[in-house]
Design a protein around this motif. Structure first.
Motif, PDB file in Angstrom:
ATOM      1  N   ASN A  26       0.846  -1.186   0.000  1.00  0.00           N
ATOM      2  CA  ASN A  26       0.000   0.000   0.000  1.00  0.00           C
ATOM      3  C   ASN A  26       0.886   1.243   0.000  1.00  0.00           C
ATOM      4  N   ASP A 371       9.299  -2.591  -6.350  1.00  0.00           N
ATOM      5  CA  ASP A 371       8.893  -3.795  -7.071  1.00  0.00           C
ATOM      6  C   ASP A 371       9.374  -5.065  -6.375  1.00  0.00           C
ATOM      7  N   ASN A 374       8.093  -7.319  -2.048  1.00  0.00           N
ATOM      8  CA  ASN A 374       6.738  -7.838  -2.128  1.00  0.00           C
ATOM      9  C   ASN A 374       6.693  -9.191  -1.442  1.00  0.00           C
ATOM     10  N   SER A 393       2.732   2.074  -8.101  1.00  0.00           N
ATOM     11  CA  SER A 393       1.775   1.625  -7.092  1.00  0.00           C
ATOM     12  C   SER A 393       0.440   1.327  -7.766  1.00  0.00           C
ATOM     13  N   ASN A 394      -0.240   0.307  -7.295  1.00  0.00           N
ATOM     14  CA  ASN A 394      -1.580   0.028  -7.795  1.00  0.00           C
ATOM     15  C   ASN A 394      -2.527   1.117  -7.306  1.00  0.00           C
ATOM     16  N   GLU A 396      -5.609   1.224  -6.720  1.00  0.00           N
ATOM     17  CA  GLU A 396      -6.577   0.861  -5.692  1.00  0.00           C
ATOM     18  C   GLU A 396      -5.919   0.638  -4.334  1.00  0.00           C
ATOM     19  N   ASN A 397      -4.589   0.682  -4.283  1.00  0.00           N
ATOM     20  CA  ASN A 397      -3.860   0.542  -3.014  1.00  0.00           C
ATOM     21  C   ASN A 397      -3.232   1.857  -2.571  1.00  0.00           C
ATOM     22  N   ASN A 423      -8.580  -0.562 -14.250  1.00  0.00           N
ATOM     23  CA  ASN A 423      -7.576  -1.013 -15.215  1.00  0.00           C
ATOM     24  C   ASN A 423      -7.254   0.081 -16.225  1.00  0.00           C
ATOM     25  N   GLU A 426      -5.032   2.537 -14.439  1.00  0.00           N
ATOM     26  CA  GLU A 426      -3.699   1.956 -14.247  1.00  0.00           C
ATOM     27  C   GLU A 426      -2.870   2.079 -15.527  1.00  0.00           C
ATOM     28  N   ASP A 430       0.535   4.344 -15.894  1.00  0.00           N
ATOM     29  CA  ASP A 430       1.795   3.715 -16.310  1.00  0.00           C
ATOM     30  C   ASP A 430       2.413   4.473 -17.479  1.00  0.00           C
TER      31      ASP A 430
END
Length: 713
Positions: A26, A371, A374, A393-394, A396-397, A423, A426, A430
């Motif tokens: 997160n 990266d 994890n 980072s994602n 949603e996190n 998506n 994201e 990116d």
């Protein structure tokens, strides 16, 4: 078991905030001073053994700044950590259902662990006995309260309440406006007391890695040296018999050092000199010179030092000889190893909290670090203001912190969005990085020309940059704004986002006549098609932004290049004719068309020039001639004013001062003495923007600063 939510009420710069977390990695992102360190301090108070003692030492400075000047009295600080996916182990369940037993199929799967910093029972009792509306009685009771005498720290478990809900807070703490305070607390809702001897910190592995400030000092400090911590942990696993041969060698070494002839001679000389000076009566009874090479295991470990070679170098030196980045990377590595040692123990959950790991570390290392870290059995929470870390980072996190007056707000950019929309976001992040997540306001544009020229116009016309205004300008490189713009919403990022796009209205009569040439017919059809697409785009964007106060679209009536001239900037475009054309006849015709005032002529010409050179390169050429005299088109100015909601006295003063200086350089006969005096009074809070405007109107009535001030008012 993982942390699913952290709620903070009245704690430091958080008046009322929820952080939502997922399993795995997160990220908390935000500018300096937004509260990233404070949320970690809050978590540590409940989960870190070393910080538990500070939970009982909170003071009035820990209350939110909205409750300063004594307004904190009677209020509570609430720190609540919600855990999800709890297992049925008795040790962990006892923290949440203490005293009620554990049914085989009815164990708690989700529950909160709470810290209440609240008035003691006698104060709460007196508050509950106040008659409804008795404001005077309330003030009399609160005025003598002190943290030291009247407050306590209290832990509860198994609560189901959302403490950030104002209604819940009033039910638990009381209503200060209506003077209604509860006489009892519903433990089924707000949690039952957790005995002092029980603590989640004893049942989980928790490692906090602080922001990397001065790691060389930390290596020299035995308390903070990560190498020494690791060695101490390992030394506990080594039997005493393993250290005895080393201790014996050290003792023998000490005895041999003490027996050296020079050492004994110096000892004798010191003793005789003292006796000569003060006599036998006052001389020490004994005197020795002893070697103090340590023979204890811990002190032996303290003598060990780490030597490192920078990448690509054969030389191996001490930590103090490394670059800041190298030293920080080693420090971080040792702290991660410390975490590995801890998490290997038998714990119910592993938490790794890392504060701003990016300090002095190269961009590629930052992204690689994020990266690689994890661990499948560990929940990791980073805080950062690094776009390199946030971009991997994602979405949603991510929790985004926004600094407001006396408090901070927390946004979750993926809140309420389905997997497909997440998506889409994201993929976009990116591709174009994530500086829009850090901005105070955002402007989305569709092409290179806007991306190049708008920041330049703002800087040269107003004297301040978009960065100074806290605005990020993002080039979408298409008219598909929705994928990104959906981030800005009351349920997600509560910051303003302006969309800048073209309405593509026709720059000429598009009626096709029989006697029109084939080329003219084709041109008219293309113009009409663009107009139709522009209207459809407006309908779609109007529907998309409907009801969303954080999103608004601003349209160039034609296109950016055409509207740039329409605003009164033909001169700047004329200056680049020589860069586009070599034929003198064409140059002369282009100048006439650009200065004609007829949109059908200057519009077609500027679009032809931009297409021939490429819009991005044409914008670069045009940028060389942007000056303080350039007029920012209204639709762009309106977008900037929307994206940045408020303009401070300092910002406005700087802009006005810049316009005065530029006009004075151009025309030294202008008398700005009264304007400058009024501007100084405005800076000091002794005059209004209206006062400044009245005086400017007497000297430069047609300057665009007048339009800006009028719009801001």
């Amino acid at each position: 078991m993982y942390i699913s939510k952290v709620s903070l009420v009245n704690y430091r710069n958080f008046a009322n905030a929820n952080f939502n977390f997922k399993k795995g990695i997160n990220t908390i992102i935000g500018e300096n001073g937004a509260g990233k360190t404070n949320v970690f301090k809050a978590i540590r108070l409940l989960l870190e053994d070393a910080s538990m003692q500070y939970a009982y030492k909170l003071n009035e400075g820990d209350f939110n700044r909205n409750l300063d000047k004594g307004l904190w009295k009677g209020h509570w600080i609430i720190i609540s950590i919600e855990f999800d996916e709890l297992n049925n182990e008795e040790a962990i369940q006892s923290l949440f259902i203490h005293g009620s037993g554990i049914a085989e199929d009815d164990f708690v799967k989700k529950a909160s662990y709470n810290l209440f910093f609240r008035p003691k029972a006698d104060v709460r009792q007196k508050l509950s006995e106040l008659a409804e509306g008795n404001t005077e009685g309330l003030q009399a009771l609160l005025k003598d309260l002190t943290i030291q005498d009247n407050y306590e720290t209290f832990f509860t478990g198994k609560s189901t309440a959302d403490f950030t809900d104002p209604l819940t807070y009033r039910e638990l703490v009381g209503d200060f406006k209506k003077v209604i305070f509860p006489s009892t607390i519903d433990t089924s809702k707000f949690g039952s007391k957790i005995p002092h001897q029980l603590s989640i910190s004893k049942e989980v592995s928790f490692t906090f890695i602080q922001a990397l400030r001065d790691v060389v000092s930390d290596f020299h400090n035995n308390r903070t040296n990560p190498l020494l911590t690791l060695l101490k942990n390992k030394s506990g696993e080594i039997k005493e018999v393993d250290y005895k041969p080393i201790s014996d060698l050290v003792k023998d070494l000490n005895e041999k050092i003490e027996a050296l002839t020079d050492v004994q001679n110096i000892r004798t000389d010191i003793k005789s000199t003292i006796q000569d000076a003060v006599g036998l009566t006052y001389s020490p009874s004994s005197l020795s010179i002893k070697s103090s090479v340590p023979d204890e295991a811990e002190k032996l470990l303290q003598s060990l030092k780490l030597f490192i070679g920078e990448p690509g170098e054969l030389y191996e030196g001490g930590i103090h000889e490394l670059s800041l980045g190298g030293a920080n990377l080693i420090f971080l590595t040792l702290k991660l190893l410390e975490f590995k040692y801890r998490k290997s123990e038998n714990t119910f959950a592993n938490f790794l909290i890392i504060e701003e790991p990016e300090a002095h570390i190269h961009n590629h290392i930052q992204k690689t670090l994020f990266d690689k870290l994890n661990y499948s059995d560990t929940q990791i929470i980073y805080s950062t203001h690094s776009t390199q870390i946030s971009e991997v980072s994602n979405v949603e996190n991510i929790n985004i912190l926004a600094k407001k007056l006396n408090h901070a707000e927390v946004y979750q950019p993926a809140n309420g969005l389905g997997p497909e929309k997440i998506n889409q976001i994201e993929r976009y992040l990116d591709a174009v990085r994530t500086n829009l997540l850090f901005a105070k306001g955002v402007i989305l544009v569709e092409g290179d020309a806007e991306e190049i020229l708008i920041p330049l116009m703002v800087k040269r016309v107003w004297g301040v940059s978009l960065d100074e205004l806290g605005i990020s300008l993002i080039n979408i490189r298409s008219t598909g704004f929705e994928n990104v713009a959906q981030l800005f919403h009351i349920d997600r990022i509560r910051r303003r986002c302006a969309i800048l796009t073209d309405l593509d209205d026709a720059i000429c009569d598009t009626t096709v006549n029989e006697d029109d040439s084939e080329g003219l017919k084709k041109y008219k059809r293309r113009v009409e098609s663009s107009k139709k697409n522009g209207l459809e785009r407006k309908i779609n964007l109007d529907t998309f932004e409907a009801g969303n106060t954080f999103l608004k679209t601003f349209y160039a009536h034609y296109t950016f290049e055409v509207d740039f001239i329409t605003a009164g900037n033909a001169w700047e475009v004329v200056k680049v004719i020589g860069n586009v054309y070599t034929d003198q006849t064409t140059k002369n015709l282009a100048k006439i068309e650009l200065e004609s005032g007829d949109v059908s002529k200057y519009g077609k010409r500027v679009l032809t020039m931009a297409k021939q050179e490429g819009k991005g390169w044409f914008a670069i050429m045009l940028g060389k001639h942007i000056s303080y005299k350039t007029i920012i088109p209204d639709y762009i100015m309106d977008a900037i004013l929307f994206a940045k909601e408020t303009y401070s006295v300092e910002i406005m003063s700087d802009i006005v001062d810049y316009r005065i200086r530029k006009n004075n350089i151009e025309n030294t006969t202008l008398d700005f003495s009264i304007c400058k005096a009024e501007l100084l009074k405005y800076r000091e809070g002794k005059a209004t923007l209206d006062d400044v405007m009245i005086n400017l109107d007497l000297v430069i009535p047609d300057d665009q600063i007048m339009d800006l001030i009028d719009k801001i008012k």
